[in-house]
Design an enzyme around this catalytic site. Structure first.
Site, short mmCIF file in Angstrom:
data_model
loop_
_atom_site.label_atom_id
_atom_site.label_comp_id
_atom_site.label_asym_id
_atom_site.label_seq_id
_atom_site.Cartn_x
_atom_site.Cartn_y
_atom_site.Cartn_z
N SER A 120 0.84 -1.19 0.00
CA SER A 120 0.00 0.00 0.00
C SER A 120 0.88 1.24 0.00
O SER A 120 1.77 1.37 0.83
CB SER A 120 -0.91 -0.01 1.23
N GLY A 121 0.63 2.12 -0.93
CA GLY A 121 1.44 3.32 -1.06
C GLY A 121 2.59 3.19 -2.02
O GLY A 121 3.35 4.14 -2.20
N THR B 139 -2.05 1.66 -7.99
CA THR B 139 -3.22 2.23 -8.66
C THR B 139 -2.81 3.18 -9.78
O THR B 139 -3.37 3.16 -10.88
CB THR B 139 -4.10 2.97 -7.63
N ASN C 133 -0.60 5.41 2.80
CA ASN C 133 -0.97 5.92 1.48
C ASN C 133 -2.25 6.73 1.61
O ASN C 133 -3.19 6.32 2.28
CB ASN C 133 -1.18 4.75 0.50
N SER D 165 -5.15 4.65 -0.95
CA SER D 165 -4.84 3.22 -0.94
C SER D 165 -6.05 2.41 -1.43
O SER D 165 -7.18 2.62 -1.00
CB SER D 165 -4.49 2.77 0.48
N SER D 166 -5.79 1.50 -2.39
CA SER D 166 -6.86 0.62 -2.87
C SER D 166 -7.10 -0.46 -1.83
O SER D 166 -6.19 -1.21 -1.47
CB SER D 166 -6.45 -0.02 -4.20
N GLY E 32 0.03 -6.32 -2.56
CA GLY E 32 1.24 -7.11 -2.45
C GLY E 32 1.31 -7.83 -1.11
O GLY E 32 0.41 -7.76 -0.27
N GLU F 181 1.88 -8.60 2.58
CA GLU F 181 1.75 -7.69 3.73
C GLU F 181 2.15 -8.41 5.02
O GLU F 181 1.80 -9.58 5.22
CB GLU F 181 0.32 -7.17 3.87
#
Length: 1728
Positions: free
Chosen positions: A163-164, A168, A212, A215-216, A438, A440
Site C-alpha cells: 500500500s502506497g 493504482t 498511502n 490506498s486501494s 502485495g 503484507e
C-alpha cells in the site's frame, strides 16, 4: 576458474550492515583459499578484518561500468546487494524510477509528479521494442499490446506492491496508454468510458491509510477488450476481497472510503439536503480515525468529478441519487445509539433521529428495525426463541449490517460499470490489468492479511513457473542443454492453506459449528501442523497466534476475529426487513437469486490445471474464505491462459519523502515481491556478453568467429561449465562476466602502462638528443676557434689557397670528361630505343589500319542490310496505316455530307413556317395602322376646333417652325449622306461577291470549315426564330401601348372640348404644327421606303450571286433583325434555296469523284495489305528460325521488286498532297487580301461614325435649346392664360418636345445601325481570320499570333478537369515541362471566360477546378509526389490569379504584354482566398506524408548508427532483450536519412515548388529530426554518453553539409537542430567543477532546465576511464538554472507545425507562348 581467485586486492565486496543492509568494502589483501578473515577497507576509511566462511564468501561488487544498468539481469553479479545498489543509484542519483529485472518492471514511487507521462512520451514508446528505450510503464504496456497484435493471444499486466507503492497509478497509466494508442474510429468514445471507471472505483474502494493517501482496499482485474483491428471496444472489471471492516472501523490517522467524505463535503448542496447529512466529524463511521481531511485534496471538487464520471458512463442522476441515499443511510446507521439495559439486554429509542432517517431513506419499518437490531431469533427443531443481545452484540450486528449493505452497493456499482462498458460485437482479444495488493506483514496480522498473502503465494507460483519457462525457451532457442535449476517452489505453502484439511478447510469447518470459536480452530491447527509441517510454527510466547513461512518472510497471524470475518453473517431477520423495503435498490440487494455481477463471465472458457476445491455442503452458505479461494482460482486460470507481464511497485520510504531511499524497506519489499527470486533463477543461467580486446593477433586472423570465441574462452576460463555456446550467443554463469571485466581492465591497464612507458621514453630520448646535439655544436665551435687561432699564418694561407686552385681545375677536368662520356652513351641509347619504339608503333599502326578497313567494310555491309530490312518493314507499315487513315477520312466526310443535307432540308422547312408567321404578323400590323389612322383623323377634327383659340402664341410658334425647318434640312442632308454610303457599301459588297465566286469551289473542298459554317448557320437560324418571337411580343406590347395612348387621347379630347371656347387661338396654332408634322413624317417614310427598296435590290443581287453561307457568317443578329422588318427575309430565304440546290449538285458531283478515288485506293490498299501480310509472315519465320537468316534475306530481296510500284504510289499521293497545300496557300493569301480590304472599309466606317457622333452632339445641344425655349413659352403662357388652361398648355408643349426627342432618338438609332454594321464587318473579319488560321494550320511555314487564352465550351469542363487534374500523373509530365504548366493552362481557360464576360461560365469553371484539386488531393492523400505536384500547381494558379488581377501591387514585375493579359471584367479575390486556404491544407498534408516517411529512419540513423567508425557508443556488456521482443525494424543509417531528404528535395524541385515553400518544408523536416532524436535521447539512458555525443555531432554536421550542398542555408533549418546540438555538446563537455557548471548554463540556452538535468542524470560512462556525473554537480547546475523561466516540459512536441507563408512570385512565362503537350489529351481546347 575458482571464485576465490576473484577476491584479490583492489576488488570490492559487500558486507552486511545493520543500517544500510549492505555496505561496500575494498579488499586490501589478496584472499587465499582457507583463510578465515578477509582484509577490507570500508568507504569511510576504516580497515576491518571481516570473518568469512570459505564456503560462503561475501558477494562481490560489480564494476562501476555496470552500475546503473537498465536491466538488473545485465549485472555481472546477480545478488541482493548488487540489485539494491543499482536501484539506489538509478533512483537517487539519476532520478529514474523504473528498472527492468528480467521480465519484471520495478517501479519505485517517487512521491513527486514527474513529466514522463505525457502524450509525447506515449507516442515515443509506441511501436518500440522493449529494451530499446529506458524502462517505463509504457514500455510494458506497449510490449503487451504488440504481443497481442502479433500473436493474437490475450495478455495480462500484473501490478502488485505494498500500500502506497503506486499500484493504482501504474494501473491507471497502463489503461491510459491502451486508450491512447488504440483509439477507435467510431464516435462512441469507448476509451474515455474505460478510463472513467477508475475515478468511480477509487471513490468507493480507496481510502486514506497510514501508508498511502489513496490506498486501494480491494483487488481489481480489468479486462480491456479489443476487436480484430485491435481497437478498444469495451471492458470488464472483476474485484477481489473488499476491505469491508473499514466501513465501520478505521485506525488512527486513517479514513473511511473517499465517497463518504465527498458526500459530507457536498451536504449543503440543494440536491443533497434530503439526505440530511452534515460534516464528516458528525458521523461515527467517518471520524473514528481522527483524520477527516487529506492535505491538498478537495473532497467537494472530487464529488463533482465523481458525478461527471458517472454521467460519462451513462449513469444519470436517478442512479446516482439512489447510490447516495444508500451511502447516507450507512452513515446514519452508524450514528444509531444503542443503550445497555442491564448486562444482558440493550435497546434503541424509537425517537432516535438517525434511526428514523435511516428507515426513511431506505423506506423500512422503524419499529421492526429498532427491535431486531437488539434481538436475535434462534430457530430450533421444536420452537423459535427470541433472545435479547447485549450492547456489544447489538453494535456488532449494526456494524455487520452496514458492512453488508456497503458490500452489496460496491458490487452493484461495479456491475453497472460493467454494463456501461459492454460492447455489442465479439471480443477478439483482451489485455487484463491486475491491480492487487502485495505481500503484507504488520505488527498485528489478521484474516485480511492471511487472504492477501495467500493470493500472493498463488501469484508468486505462477510467476516462478513463467520465469522458469522463459529461461527454458531461451536455452532451447540457442540449442543449449537445459539442466534443472533448483528454484523455490511454494506449492507446499499453497497446499498448507488450500489443500484438503488445510487451514481454510479447517476454518470453514469450525464456522459450521454453532459454538465454534477462534481458539478451537487454532487448537486444531496446532494439532494438525505443529512438528508435522515445516512451514507452520507455533509462537513460543503466544497461544493465540500461528506462524506461516511464506515465500517472502515468516508472518505471525492473530487468530482473533478469523471466524467472524470468515462467516460475514448478518441476522436473517434484518435481511428479511431489508427485503421488504419499498426502496427498489435496497430490496434488490438482498434477493435470494441476485443477478450475475459480470456479464462477461461467460466469455472465458478455460479449464484449470488443478481442480477447484468445492464446499462439501452445497446447501450451506459459502464463507468469505471459500469465495475468495474460488475467485482466486478463476483468476489464476485466466492468468495462465494469457501472457503475463509483471510490474512490481516499491515504496522507497514510509515518510512519503520524494527521492529518499530506505534500503531496509526496499530490501524487504524486493524479497516479498519476487524480484530477487527472478534474479536468483537468472543467476544460475547465462546472461550474454562479448569481449574482443582479450584476443591475440593470431586469434583474430581466424575467419570463423565462433571458433575464435571458443579458443579465447578455453584460454581464459579453464572451467568449461562456467560458459556455454549457443547458436548466436555465448552464455556465462554468474561471476564470469566480472572475471572477464577484470581481465579486460588488467589488459587496458597494462596497455596504458606500455603506452605511458613508450611515450615517456620517447620524450626522454628526444630531450637527451637535443642536449647532445647542443653539446656537440658547442664543442665544434669551441674546437674550431682554438685550432684556427693556433694554425693560421700567412704561408699556410697561401699554400692552402694554391692547393684549392689546383683541386678546382683538376676536379673540373675530371667532371667534364665524365659528363661527355655519359652524354655520348645516353644519346646512343636514346637513338636505339627511339628507333625500336618507332618501328614497333609503325607496325602496330599498319595492323590497326588494316583491321579498321576490314571492320569498316564489314560493319557497312551489316548496317546496310539492317537498314534495308527496317526500311522495307517501316514503309509497308506506313503505307498500310496511311491507307487506313484515308479510308476513315473519306467515310467521315461522306457521313458529314449526308448530315449537312439533312440539316439543310430541315432548315428550309422551318423557314417556311417562320415566313407564314411573319405574314400573319404583317396583316395584324396593317389592321393596327388603319385603326391608328382613324384615331388620328378624329383627333385632327377635334384639334382644329382648338387651333383657332391659340392665336396669341403665333409669334412664338413661328420661331419654332423656323428651327424645325433648319432641323428638317439637316435631316434631309443626313439621310442623303446615309443613302450614298449605303449605295457605296452595297456596290463594294457586290464587287466582293463577284470576286469570291471564283474561289467558292476551292473553299467548298474544306469539309471541316463547311461543317463549322453549317453549325453556325443552324445556330443563327435558331437565333432568328427567337428574335422573331421576341419581335412578335414587342409588336403586341406596342399595340397595347397604342390602345392605351388612344384612350388617353380620348380623355384629353373631352377636356379640350370643354375648354374649346376659351382657347380658339391655340387650336389654329396646333393645326399648323400638325400639318407640318405630317409633312415631315411623310418625307421620312418616303426616305425609308427608298432605302428599303435599294437594300432589297442589293440583297436580291447578293442572294443570286453570292454563297449564302459566307454572307450568313458575316451578318450579325442585329442586321438580321433589320432585314426582317419589311419581309426582306423571304428574298433571303429564296436565295438560300438556290444556294442549297447549287451546293447539293456540287456535293453529288464531288461525291462521285471521291467514290471513284476511294475505289482506286481500296484496290491499292488490298494489294499493299497482301504484301504486308506476306512480309509479316517472313519476319515471324526469321525470329523463330535463327539458322535460316540468309535464306530469309534472299526472299526479302526477291520481294523488293514490289517496292518501286509502292514508291510510285507514294509519290502520287505526295503530289496530291502538295497540290492541296498549294491551293490552301492560295486561298489563305486571297483571304488575307479580303481581310485587309475589310479593315480599310472598317476604318472608313469608323470615321463616318465619328462624324455622326459629332452631329448627334449638335442635335443634343439644339434639343437643349428647344427645351429652354419651351420653358420660356411655358412662362409666357402662364401670363396669358388662366390657371385652368395652364396644365393643358404645358401638356401640349411637352408632347411637342417629346416628338422632337423621338426624332432625335431616330437619329441615334441610325447611328446605332452604323455601329451594328461595323460590328458585322468585324465579325466577318474574325470569321475570315479563323478560316485563314485553319488554312495556315495545314501549312507548316505560316505562323500564328496568340493572346494567351484557351477557348473551350462549357460542356468540356468535366473533360478538362478529368484529363488535366484527376488523370494527370506527375512523373509523366514534369520532365521538359515548365513549372506549373497545368496551373497556367487552367488560368488561360479562366481568361477566356473573363474575355467572354460570362459570369456563370467563369464561376462554374473555378468551382469545378477547386473541387477537382480537392478530389485528387483526397484520393492521393499518402502520395508524396502527387501532393508535391499539386501543391506546386495550386500555388502557381494562385499566383497567376494575383499577377493578372489588375491590382497594382501584383503588376510591378509584369512585362507590358503581361499587363495586357490581365483580367478585364471580374474580381476573383474570393477565389484567391479559397485557393490560399486549399494550398495551406495541401501543404500540411504534404508535411505529414514526409514526416511519416522519414520518421522510422530518424532514431536508427541519428542515434543508433555509428557514423564514426571505431568509436563505439555502446557498453561492452549489453543485456539480453526479452525473447518476445523481436527487432522487426529495418537497419537505417545516416545515409538513409540523407537519401530520403535528397529524394524529397529532388521531387519538390522537379515539380517546380517555389524555393521559399521548399525551405519551409525542409525546416519542418529538420525540426522533426531534431525533436525525435532529442526525445529518444531523453528516454534512452544507454545513449547518454560522451561517444554518443560525438556521433550525434557528426550526424548533425552531415545534415548541415546537406543544407550547404542544396544551398538551403537561409531556410533556418540549422537553427531547429540547435537543441540537439547543445545536447550533444553537453554529453561531451567536462562535468566536474563550478566553471563547468557555469559554462553549461551559458551554452545550453535552447534546452530547458528539466532537459539539462535529465541528460546529466542519465549520463552513462562507457568505460572505466569516464566518471559519472555526481549528484552534487547536478544540484549545482539546477540551482544556477533556477532563474530561468522556461517550460517544465521534458519532451519536445514532435507534432508542432511552423506557420506557413505563401510568398507572391510572378510567373516569368508568357501565356501566349505556352503550348499544350499531346500527353495532356486536351486536343479539344483551342489556343486563342
Amino acid at each position: 576458474m575458482a571464485l576465490a581467485e576473484l577476491y584479490t586486492q583492489y576488488n570490492r565486496v559487500w558486507i552486511p550492515d545493520n543500517e544500510e543492509v549492505w555496505q561496500s568494502a575494498e579488499i586490501t589483501k589478496n584472499y587465499k583459499a582457507g583463510d578465515c578473515f578477509l582484509h577490507v577497507q570500508l568507504e569511510d576509511g576504516t580497515e576491518l578484518n571481516y570473518p568469512v566462511d570459505p564456503a560462503a564468501l561475501p558477494p562481490l561488487r560489480n564494476p562501476d561500468i555496470l552500475v546503473g544498468e537498465n536491466d538488473l539481469t545485465a549485472l555481472s553479479y546477480l545478488h541482493e546487494p548488487a540489485v539494491l545498489h543499482n536501484l539506489k543509484v538509478r533512483f537517487v542519483e539519476s532520478r529514474l524510477i523504473y528498472t527492468y529485472s528480467g521480465i519484471i518492471l520495478v517501479a519505485i514511487n517517487p512521491y513527486k509528479q514527474l513529466p514522463i507521462y505525457g502524450d509525447a512520451i506515449i507516442h515515443a514508446y509506441s511501436g518500440q521494442n522493449m529494451g530499446d528505450m529506458d524502462p517505463h510503464i509504457f514500455a510494458v504496456a506497449e510490449e503487451a499490446y504488440k504481443q497481442m497484435a502479433r500473436n493474437n493471444k490475450n495478455q495480462s499486466i500484473i501490478v502488485s506492491g505494498e500500500s502506497g507503492a503506486g499500484k493504482t497509478v501504474s494501473a491507471r497509466y497502463t489503461m491510459r496508454y491502451f486508450a491512447t494508442v488504440s483509439k477507435s474510429s467510431s464516435n462512441a468514445h469507448v476509451e474515455d468510458r474505460v478510463l472513467a471507471s477508475n475515478p468511480i472505483t477509487e471513490a468507493v474502494g480507496n481510502a486514506k491509510t497510514t501508508r498511502n493517501d489513496n490506498s486501494s482496499r480491494f483487488g481489481k482485474y480489468t479486462e480491456i477488450s479489443f476487436d480484430q483491428s485491435y481497437q478498444i471496444i469495451g471492458a470488464n472489471m472483476r474485484t477481489y476481497l473488499l476491505e469491508k471492516s473499514r466501513v465501520v472501523f478505521q485506525s488512527e490517522n486513517e479514513r473511511n472510503y473517499h465517497i463518504f467524505y465527498q458526500l459530507c463535503a457536498s451536504a449543503m448542496q440543494p440536491e443533497y439536503k434530503h439526505l440530511k447529512l452534515g460534516s464528516a466529524e458528525e458521523f461515527n463511521y467517518t471520524r473514528m480515525g481522527g483524520s477527516t481531511v487529506i492535505e491538498g485534496v478537495d473532497d467537494r471538487a472530487n464529488m463533482v468529478e465523481t458525478q461527471k464520471t458517472f454521467a460519462l458512463l451513462g449513469l444519470k442522476g436517478d442512479f446516482q441519487m439512489d447510490v447516495f441515499k444508500m451511502l447516507a443511510a450507512i452513515l446514519h446507521l452508524g450514528n444509531v445509539e444503542i443503550t445497555a439495559v442491564g448486562d444482558e439486554r440493550s435497546s434503541i429509542s424509537l425517537k432516535d433521529k438517525h434511526l428514523n432517517i435511516f428507515c426513511e431513506l431506505l423506506d423500512l419499518n422503524c419499529d421492526k428495525m429498532a427491535q431486531w437490531l437488539c434481538h436475535r431469533k434462534i430457530i430450533t427443531t421444536s420452537e423459535t426463541v427470541i433472545k435479547p443481545m447485549t450492547r456489544p452484540q447489538a453494535v456488532n450486528a449494526r456494524d455487520a449490517l452496514a458492512k453488508k449493505i456497503y458490500s452489496h452497493l460496491f458490487d452493484f456499482i461495479v456491475e453497472r460499470i460493467n454494463q456501461a462498458l459492454q460492447f455489442p460485437g465479439k471480443q477478439h482479444t483482451f489485455i487484463g490489468v491486475l491491480d492487487i495488493y502485495g505481500f503484507e506483514t504488520f505488527d498485528v496480522n489478521s484474516f485480511e492479511q492471511f487472504c492477501i498473502n495467500y493470493a500472493n503465494e498463488k501469484l508468486q507460483q505462477q510467476f516462478n513457473l513463467h520465469v522458469f519457462k522463459l529461461e527454458q525457451e531461451e536455452y532451447m532457442k540457442e540449442d543449449i542443454p537445459w539442466t534443472l535449476i533448483d528454484f523455490y517452489d511454494n506449492q507446499r505453502v499453497i497446499d498448507l492453506i488450500e489443500a484438503k484439511m488445510g487451514i481454510l478447510e479447517l476454518l470453514d469447518e469450525e464456522c459450521l459449528l454453532p459454538h465454534g470459536t477462534d481458539e478451537n480452530w487454532l487448537q486444531k491447527l496446532y494439532n494438525n501442523f505443529v512438528n508435522k509441517n515445516a512451514l507452520f510454527e507455533k509462537p513460543r510466547m503466544s497461544n493465540t497466534s500461528f506462524i506461516i513461512q511464506h515465500f517472502a518472510d515468516k508472518v505471525e497471524y492473530k487468530c482473533e476475529g478469523f471466524l467472524e470475518k470468515n462467516r460475514d453473517t448478518v441476522h436473517e431477520v434484518l435481511i428479511e426487513i431489508l427485503k421488504d423495503s419499498k426502496f427498489h435498490l435496497c430490496a434488490n440487494f438482498f434477493q435470494d437469486s441476485p443477478v450475475s455481477i459480470s456479464p462477461f463471465s461467460s466469455t472465458i472458457n478455460i479449464k484449470s490445471a488443478r481442480p477447484v476445491l468445492k464446499s462439501p455442503n452445497k446447501q450451506l452458505r459459502m464463507t468469505v474464505g471459500s469465495k475468495f479461494r474460488n475467485s482466486l482460482s478463476l483468476l489464476m486460470v485466466t492468468l495462465n491462459a494469457t501472457t503475463p507481464h509483471y510490474v512490481r511497485c516499491i515504496k522507497p520510504n514510509d515518510e512519503k519523502l520524494p527521492f529518499e531511499f530506505d534500503s531496509k524497506r526496499v530490501a524487504q519489499q524486493l524479497r516479498a515481491c519476487g524480484v530477487l527470486e527472478t534474479i536468483r533463477i537468472s543467476a544460475q543461467s547465462y546472461p550474454s556478453s562479448r569481449y574482443s580486446i582479450l584476443m591475440t593477433q593470431q586469434e583474430l586472423s581466424i575467419n570463423d568467429k565462433k571458433q575464435i570465441c571458443k579458443i579465447v574462452l578455453q584460454r581464459l576460463i579453464q572451467d568449461h561449465n562456467q560458459y556455454q555456446f549457443g547458436r548466436t550467443k555465448i552464455f556465462f554463469r554468474a561471476g564470469q562476466v566480472a572475471y572477464l571485466e577484470k581481465l579486460r581492465s588488467d589488459k587496458l591497464r597494462h596497455a596504458c602502462i606500455v603506452i605511458q612507458k613508450s611515450v615517456r621514453g620517447w620524450l626522454q630520448r628526444k630531450k637527451f638528443l637535443c642536449i647532445k646535439q647542443a653539446a656537440l655544436i658547442i664543442q665544434q665551435y669551441f674546437r674550431g676557434q682554438r685550432t684556427v687561432r693556433q694554425a693560421i699564418t700567412a704561408r699556410a694561407l697561401k699554400e692552402t689557397w694554391a692547393a684549392i686552385m689546383i683541386q678546382k681545375y683538376c676536379r673540373g677536368y675530371l667532371v667534364r670528361r665524365l659528363c661527355q662520356l655519359i652524354h655520348v652513351a645516353a644519346v646512343t641509347i636514346q637513338a636505339y630505343t627511339r628507333g625500336f619504339l618507332a618501328r614497333k608503333k609503325y607496325q602496330k599502326m599498319l595492323k590497326e589500319h588494316k583491321a579498321v578497313i576490314l571492320q569498316k567494310y564489314a560493319r557497312a555491309w551489316l548496317a546496310r542490310r539492317r537498314f534495308q530490312n527496317i526500311r522495307r518493314f517501316v514503309l509497308n507499315i506506313q503505307l498500310s496505316y496511311r491507307v487506313q487513315q484515308l479510308q476513315k477520312k473519306m467515310e467521315e466526310k461522306s457521313k458529314e455530307n449526308h448530315s449537312l443535307l439533312e440539316r439543310l432540308t430541315s432548315l428550309a422547312s422551318t423557314h417556311m413556317n417562320d415566313m407564314d408567321t411573319i405574314q400573319k404578323l404583317e396583316l395584324d400590323l396593317e389592321k393596327l395602322t388603319a385603326q391608328k389612322r382613324t384615331c388620328e383623323e378624329k383627333g385632327k377634327k377635334e384639334k382644329e376646333d382648338s387651333d383657332q383659340k391659340i392665336l396669341k402664341l403665333e409669334n412664338q410658334n413661328k420661331e419654332l417652325q423656323e428651327e424645325k425647318k433648319t432641323l428638317e434640312i439637316k435631316l434631309q442632308e443626313k439621310t442623303e449622306e446615309m443613302k450614298e454610303k449605303m449605295d457605296d457599301l452595297t456596290k463594294q459588297l457586290f464587287n466582293d461577291v463577284q470576286k469570291e465566286e471564283n474561289q467558292r469551289m476551292i473553299l467548298e473542298k474544306n469539309f471541316q470549315n463547311q461543317k463549322q459554317d453549317y453549325e453556325k448557320e443552324i445556330e443563327l437560324l435558331k437565333a432568328e426564330i427567337k428574335i422573331l418571337k421576341e419581335e412578335k411580343s414587342q409588336l403586341q406590347n406596342q399595340i397595347q401601348q397604342e390602345i392605351v395612348i388612344q384612350d388617353g387621347l380620348k380623355t384629353e379630347v373631352g377636356q379640350l372640348a370643354k375648354q374649346a371656347q376659351k382657347i380658339p387661338e391655340l387650336q389654329k396654332e396646333i393645326e399648323l404644327l400638325q400639318t407640318q408634322k405630317l409633312d415631315v413624317e411623310k418625307q421620312a417614310q418616303s426616305q425609308k421606303r427608298e432605302l428599303r427598296e435599294k437594300m432589297s435590290e442589293v440583297t436580291k443581287q447578293l442572294l443570286e450571286s453570292y454563297d449564302f453561307e459566307d454572307v450568313r457568317s458575316r451578318l450579325s443578329t442585329e442586321d438580321l433583325e433589320h432585314l426582317n422588318e419589311d419581309g426582306e427575309l423571304w428574298f433571303a430565304y429564296e436565295g438560300l434555296k438556290k444556294a442549297t440546290r447549287v451546293m447539293e449538285s456540287h456535293f453529288q458531283s464531288q461525291k462521285e469523284i471521291y467514290e471513284k478515288e476511294i475505289e482506286g485506293l481500296n484496290f491499292k490498299v488490298e494489294h499493299l495489305s497482301q504484301d504486308i501480310n506476306h512480309l509479316q509472315k517472313l519476319f515471324r519465320e526469321e525470329n523463330d528460325i535463327n539458322d535460316g537468316i540468309r535464306l530469309e534475306v534472299s526472299r526479302l530481296t526477291s520481294e523488293n521488286l514490289v517496292i518501286p510500284d509502292l514508291k510510285q504510289q507514294v509519290s502520287e499521293l505526295e503530289n496530291q498532297k502538295l497540290d492541296l497545300e498549294n491551293r490552301l496557300q492560295e486561298q489563305a493569301i486571297k483571304l488575307k487580301e479580303m481581310s485587309h480590304r475589310l479593315h480599310y472599309e472598317l476604318e472608313g466606317d469608323r470615321t463616318q461614325r465619328r462624324n455622326n457622333e459629332a452631329q448627334n452632339e449638335v442635335n443634343i445641344k439644339e434639343k437643349e435649346g428647344l427645351k429652354v425655349k419651351a420653358q420660356q413659352i411655358e412662362g409666357m403662357s402662364n401670363g396669358l392664360i388662366q390657371d385652368e388652361t395652364q396644365d393643358e398648355v404645358q401638356s401640349k408643349i411637352k408632347q411637342e418636345t417629346t416628338r422632337l426627342t423621338v426624332e432625335n432618338m431616330d437619329l441615334e438609332e441610325k447611328l446605332d445601325m452604323k455601329d451594328r454594321i461595323i460590328k458585322k464587318l468585324e465579325d466577318q473579319i474574325k470569321t475570315l481570320t479563323k478560316s485563314v488560321e485553319k488554312a495556315e494550320a495545314h501549312v507548316p511555314a505560316s505562323s500564328k499570333e496568340y493572346i494567351g487564352m484557351m477557348e473551350y465550351k462549357k460542356e468540356d469542363e468535366e473533360r478538362i478537369i478529368q484529363n488535366l487534374i484527376l488523370d494527370l500523373k506527375p512523373r509523366g509530365v514534369v520532365v521538359n515541362m515548365i513549372p506549373g504548366l497545368p496551373a497556367h493552362i487552367l488560368f488561360m481557360c479562366v481568361r477566356y471566360a473573363d474575355y467572354l464576360n460570362d459570369a456563370d461560365m467563369l464561376k462554374s469553371f473555378m468551382n469545378v477546378t477547386i473541387d477537382g484539386i480537392k478530389q485528387v488531393v483526397k484520393e492521393h492523400s499518402e502520395d508524396f509526389e502527387m501532393l508535391s505536384f499539386w501543391l506546386s500547381n495550386t500555388y502557381y494558379f494562385l499566383n497567376c490569379l494575383k499577377q493578372y488581377s489588375g491590382e497594382e501591387e501584383f503588376m510591378k514585375c509584369n512585362t507590358p504584354r503581361q499587363n495586357k493579359n490581365c483580367l478585364k471584367h471580374f474580381d476573383l479575390s474570393e477565389y484567391r482566398q479559397i485557393l490560399s486556404d486549399l494550398s495551406i491544407r495541401i501543404y500540411y498534408q504534404f508535411i505529414v506524408v514526409m514526416e511519416n516517411s522519414i520518421q522510422p529512419m530518424i532514431v536508427p540513423g541519428m542515434l543508433e548508427y555509428e557514423s564514426l567508425q571505431g568509436i563505439s557508443g555502446l557498453k561492452p556488456t549489453g543485456f539480453r532483450k526479452r525473447s518476445s521482443s523481436i527487432d522487426d525494424t529495418d537497419t537505417y543509417t545516416m545515409t538513409s536519412i540523407l537519401q530520403q531528404l535528397s529524394y524529397f528535395y529532388s521531387t519538390m524541385c522537379q515539380n517546380g515548388l517555389d524555393s521559399e515553400l521548399l525551405k519551409q518544408a525542409v525546416k519542418q523536416l529538420f525540426f522533426l529530426i531534431g525533436a525525435i532524436t532529442l526525445n529518444s535521447l531523453f528516454l534512452r539512458k544507454d545513449m547518454c554518453s560522451c561517444r554518443k555525443g560525438m556521433q550525434i555531432r557528426c550526424n548533425i554536421s552531415y545534415l548541415e553539409e546537406w543544407l550547404k550542398d542544396k544551398n538551403l542555408q537561409s531556410s533556418n533549418a540549422k537553427e531547429t537542430l540547435e537543441p540537439l546540438s547543445q545536447a550533444a555538446w553537453l554529453l561531451q563537455v567536462k562535468k566536474i567543477t563550478d566553471d563547468d557548471a557555469k559554462e553549461i548554463c551559458e551554452h545550453c540556452t535552447s534546452l530547458s532546465t528539466v532537459q539539462i538535468v535529465k541528460i546529466l542524470n542519465s549520463y552513462t560512462p562507457i568505460d572505466d576511464f569516464e566518471k559519472r556525473v555526481t549528484p552534487s554537480f547536478v544540484r549545482k547546475v539546477q540551482a544556477m538554472l533556477n532563474n530561468r523561466e522556461d517550460a517544465p516540459q521534458l519532451m519536445l512536441d514532435t507534432k508542432y507545425l511552423f506557420q506557413v507563408t505563401f510568398p507572391f512570385t510572378p510567373s516569368p512565362h508568357a501565356l501566349e507562348l505556352i503550348q499544350v503537350p499531346s500527353s495532356f489529351r486536351l486536343g479539344f481546347l483551342t489556343r486563342v
